[in-house]
Design a protein around this motif. Structure first.
Motif, PDB file in Angstrom:
ATOM      1  N   ARG A  56       0.842  -1.203   0.000  1.00 53.76           N
ATOM      2  CA  ARG A  56       0.000   0.000   0.000  1.00 53.76           C
ATOM      3  C   ARG A  56       0.874   1.248   0.000  1.00 53.76           C
ATOM      4  NH1 ARG A  56      -3.684   0.043   4.917  1.00 53.76           N
ATOM      5  NH2 ARG A  56      -1.688  -0.365   5.953  1.00 53.76           N
ATOM      6  N   THR A  84      -2.425   3.856  -3.700  1.00 54.40           N
ATOM      7  CA  THR A  84      -3.452   3.393  -2.783  1.00 54.40           C
ATOM      8  C   THR A  84      -4.290   4.575  -2.307  1.00 54.40           C
ATOM      9  OG1 THR A  84      -1.968   1.632  -2.035  1.00 54.40           O
ATOM     10  CG2 THR A  84      -3.883   2.123  -0.644  1.00 54.40           C
ATOM     11  N   ALA A 130      -1.541   3.342   4.792  1.00 59.33           N
ATOM     12  CA  ALA A 130      -0.552   2.808   3.852  1.00 59.33           C
ATOM     13  C   ALA A 130       0.639   2.232   4.606  1.00 59.33           C
ATOM     14  CB  ALA A 130      -0.090   3.899   2.886  1.00 59.33           C
TER      15      ALA A 130
END
Length: 241
Positions: A56, A84, A130
């Motif tokens: 991510r 992402t 993330a």
């Protein structure tokens, strides 16, 4: 004589039909059998894509009001779509554009403050969104598929960051701000917890990439060699041509 010839024709055609049926079956059985090399390639490629999907990456794009309809618009319509999550940072917000404002002057001499505050904002508001956090400018172009592929070989729990490396000024070197750089989750965590200390991270001043590189070094965040197998750079600061 003619009777023998007539009787012989069905036998001939039956033989031909049998050969055709056997050939058809063999061809289709061959098609159904897996090709080891071909399937291995497909499996490896599929797993590679799945593995990349797990990386991510939050894209932090530095921009300004004057670039929203030009540079920033191109970014959001091209490579940023593969992030992402993407967040644009400017000195002011705009209701017509997905942008977060930080209270700093727009001139380049305040770029360090803008970057430091941007990462502070990401840490406080998007840390769990993330595993990797990439800072780029609105005139930077990133091939996210290549970045994600590289990140599959890295550990987000290690205090590391990546970019176009300059081996000067800072002991371990620093990464070009123009080409962008990527922080691991652990690197961002360290910045979020200790980066507010001016003895470790200078909050303002010229030379944003040098200041941030020194900040990372003071926080124990390491630079990493990102050249490929042939020695080519994965991140390039200079315009092609």
């Amino acid at each position: 004589m003619s009777r023998v010839a007539v009787l012989g024709e069905p036998r001939l055609w039956i033989g031909v039909l049998i050969c055709m049926v056997v050939t058809f079956v063999l061809i289709n059985v061959r098609k159904l059998q897996p090709n080891a090399d071909e399937n291995y390639g497909r499996l490896d490629y599929s797993l590679g894509l799945l593995k990349q999907e797990k990386e991510r990456a939050l894209c932090l794009v530095m921009t300004s009001r004057g670039s929203l309809s030009t540079k920033a618009r191109v970014v959001i319509n091209t490579w940023a779509r593969h992030c992402t999550k993407v967040i644009f940072i400017s000195s002011e917000t705009d209701s017509q554009f997905p942008i977060e404002g930080v209270r700093v002057d727009v001139s380049r001499e305040y770029l360090t403050a803008k970057t430091m505050q941007a990462f502070r904002y990401i840490y406080e508001n998007h840390f769990d969104d993330a595993d990797w956090f990439m800072k780029a400018d609105d005139d930077t172009y990133i091939i996210l598929e290549n970045l994600r592929y590289f990140l599959t070989s890295q550990n987000k729990s290690e205090p590391v960051f990546f970019g176009h490396h300059f081996k000067s000024i800072v002991k371990q070197g620093f990464y070009s701000g123009g080409a962008g750089y990527v922080l691991s989750k652990e690197a961002l965590r360290r910045y979020g917890e200790k980066g507010h200390d001016p003895k470790l991270c200078r909050p303002d001043g010229a030379g944003e990439d040098v200041a941030f590189g020194r900040c990372m070094e003071n926080l124990g965040v390491r630079t990493v060699n990102t050249t490929d197998a042939s020695g080519g750079a994965d991140s390039i600061v200079f315009a092609p041509g």
